[in-house]
Scaffold this active site. Structure first.
Site, PDB file in Angstrom:
ATOM      1  N   LYS A 193       0.848  -1.198   0.000  1.00  9.09           N
ATOM      2  CA  LYS A 193       0.000   0.000   0.000  1.00  9.09           C
ATOM      3  C   LYS A 193       0.881   1.245   0.000  1.00  9.09           C
ATOM      4  CE  LYS A 193      -3.896   2.047   2.597  1.00  9.09           C
ATOM      5  NZ  LYS A 193      -4.774   1.889   3.774  1.00  9.09           N
ATOM      6  N   SER A 235      -9.715   1.863   2.974  1.00  9.20           N
ATOM      7  CA  SER A 235      -8.905   2.635   2.054  1.00  9.20           C
ATOM      8  C   SER A 235      -7.896   1.812   1.269  1.00  9.20           C
ATOM      9  CB  SER A 235      -8.157   3.721   2.824  1.00  9.20           C
ATOM     10  OG  SER A 235      -7.245   3.153   3.751  1.00  9.20           O
ATOM     11  N   SER A 268      -9.910  -0.468   7.169  1.00  4.56           N
ATOM     12  CA  SER A 268      -9.338  -0.305   5.832  1.00  4.56           C
ATOM     13  C   SER A 268      -8.622  -1.525   5.282  1.00  4.56           C
ATOM     14  CB  SER A 268      -8.379   0.895   5.815  1.00  4.56           C
ATOM     15  OG  SER A 268      -9.090   2.098   5.930  1.00  4.56           O
TER      16      SER A 268
END
EC number: 6.3.5.7
Length: 486
Positions: free
Chosen positions: A74, A149, A173
């Site tokens: 990420k 997210s 997330s």
């Protein structure tokens, strides 16, 4: 292919690390123009990493635990010499001079970096639509969101672009996109994994964890990234157990609590509720005992979170002022004007909204009414969990009230977007480990996730229960083809 299976094939010479890496890069080239899971693809680095593994194997060296495993990261985790943007114009050109602790541990364990994945800007969102560099699509239906997210990481794993990925979880997330994309997503205990090098959103809530296609791989990755870190004062200095050996422990005597308040939610989709309750019955058939428990303040978690998290974000993001690094606006005639313009142009609307909420909650005259009150409710939520764990070993809930929604469905309704994390937020507020894994599909063929929550530092128990369910239910072997990306 599971990590253990890959490791065996590598040792036997059936497949080389370079061959697997080239296969993954080819897969990315085919599907990512449609998915947009990756922001940056580090093909040269990946091939070099893989070649080193093959050379070490040829030289007769013992291989580290993740040798040749192709991973995605990420893009809010710092990677030395590789752009780390947080999907924001503010950090569009930022190249960290240091490596985050978790990625450093992965490279030491032999993992191969394929690239950095898309996310909601500064990890603020539940759909990966607030990225400054374009939205990510859900591999099960590209008209739908992958969750957020960490939607890029979840989508990449689901679409077979990588064997596993890292994400961060502040209010759901990792778990919510894992549910939407039909993969396993693990949020460890707060402090179990170092946050050093994770670009901060809400420092008392953020935690790093893995996305994988199966529970055993989640245990393998957690084994590598967990552990104390002197560079992170919030990281717990406690021994790391053998998570992989815990998977096969018997289920007899395990007590699983169904949180009444989660199944009584007005917004809970009927198919989701029915499928998750069926998963609970499957665990019961494996020897677990089902117990109904109450966490009276569970539903207060979302209001509590949306005071605490924006408050911490407003403090953390104050460092982006256009002076030392990050986006700097041109044309301002004074420092204050330059800072204001840099933030207005560098931050997207959702980030600005949360900064404003947080600044208001911390302002004179309102701090007692909002921020301090929210911290008091947070303590009460933790006490509810403490009481529940007096009688059960693991708690079970749906991961998300619904399956993946259409892209743009909540674009003009921030509250509806925030409610997507209704069932995941309380575990963050209490600092508890939680995992989402697939438990079925709705009538549109979209994945449904079940969430398991354990007490502090009880990841072994969490993984044990998840593994036994996964092996017995074999959900993904029977998934409908539907619109899944080819």
């Amino acid at each position: 292919m599971a990590i253990a299976e890959w490791r065996q094939q590598l040792k036997l010479g059936e497949v080389s690390a370079r061959e697997l890496t080239d296969h993954q890069l080819a897969r990315i080239a085919v599907v990512d123009p449609t998915l947009h899971a990756f922001l940056d693809i580090t093909a040269d680095r990946a091939r070099a990493d893989a070649d080193r593994i093959d050379e070490a194997l040829a030289a007769g060296e013992s291989l580290p635990p993740l040798a040749g495993v192709p991973l995605a990261i990420k893009d809010n985790l710092c990677t030395k010499g590789i752009r780390t943007t947080c999907s924001s114009r503010m950090l569009e050109t930022f190249v960290p001079p240091y490596e985050s602790t978790v990625t450093e541990r992965l490279w030491q364990a032999g993992a191969v970096l394929l690239g950095k994945t898309n996310l909601d800007e500064f990890a603020m969102g539940s759909s990966t639509e607030t990225s400054a560099f374009g939205a990510t699509s859900n591999p099960w239906d590209i008209s739908r969101v992958p969750g957020g997210s960490s939607g890029g990481s979840a989508a990449a794993v689901a679409a077979g672009e990588c064997m596993a990925a890292l994400g961060s979880d502040t209010g759901g997330s990792i778990r919510q996109p894992a549910s939407f994309c039909g993969v396993v997503g693990l949020k460890p205990t707060y402090g179990r994994v170092s946050r050093w090098g994770l670009v901060a959103f809400a420092s008392s809530l953020d935690q790093v964890g893995p996305f994988t296609t199966n529970v055993a791989d989640a245990a393998e990755l957690l084994q590598v990234i967990a552990g104390s870190d002197p560079r992170d004062s919030t990281c717990l200095n406690v021994a790391v157990p053998d998570y992989c050996s815990a998977l096969s422990q018997p289920m007899s005597g395990v007590r699983i609590g169904l949180i009444r308040e989660c199944f009584d939610q007005n917004g809970l989709d009927a198919q989701v509720k029915r499928t998750v309750l069926t998963a609970a019955e499957k665990l019961q058939s494996l020897g677990a005992e089902l117990v109904e428990v109450s966490c009276p303040r569970f539903s207060d978690g979302i209001a509590t979170y949306y005071v605490i998290a924006p408050s911490e974000a407003s403090a953390n993001l104050a460092r982006y002022d256009g002076v030392k690094y990050g986006y700097r606006a041109e044309g301002a005639d004074a420092l204050a004007a330059m800072t204001a313009r840099s933030r207005a142009e560098g931050f997207g609307s959702e980030v600005q909204r949360r900064i404003l909420i947080g600044t208001y909650a911390l302002s004179a005259g309102y701090m007692d009414a909002y921020y301090k009150k929210a911290q008091q409710v947070r303590t009460l939520i933790r006490q509810d969990f403490d009481a529940a764990f007096q009688t059960v070993d693991v708690l079970l809930t749906p991961t998300s009230p619904t399956t993946a929604f259409k892209a743009g469905a909540h674009a003009d309704d921030p509250l509806a977007m925030y409610l997507a994390d209704l069932l995941t937020i309380p575990a963050n507020l209490a600092g508890l480990p939680a995992i989402s894994l697939p438990c079925g599909f709705d009538d549109d063929g979209l994945p449904i996730g079940v969430q398991l929550i354990a007490n502090v530092l009880e990841e072994s128990r969490l993984l044990q229960v998840a593994f036994h369910y996964e092996q017995a239910a074999n959900v993904m072997a029977n998934h409908p083809q539907g619109n899944f990306i080819p």
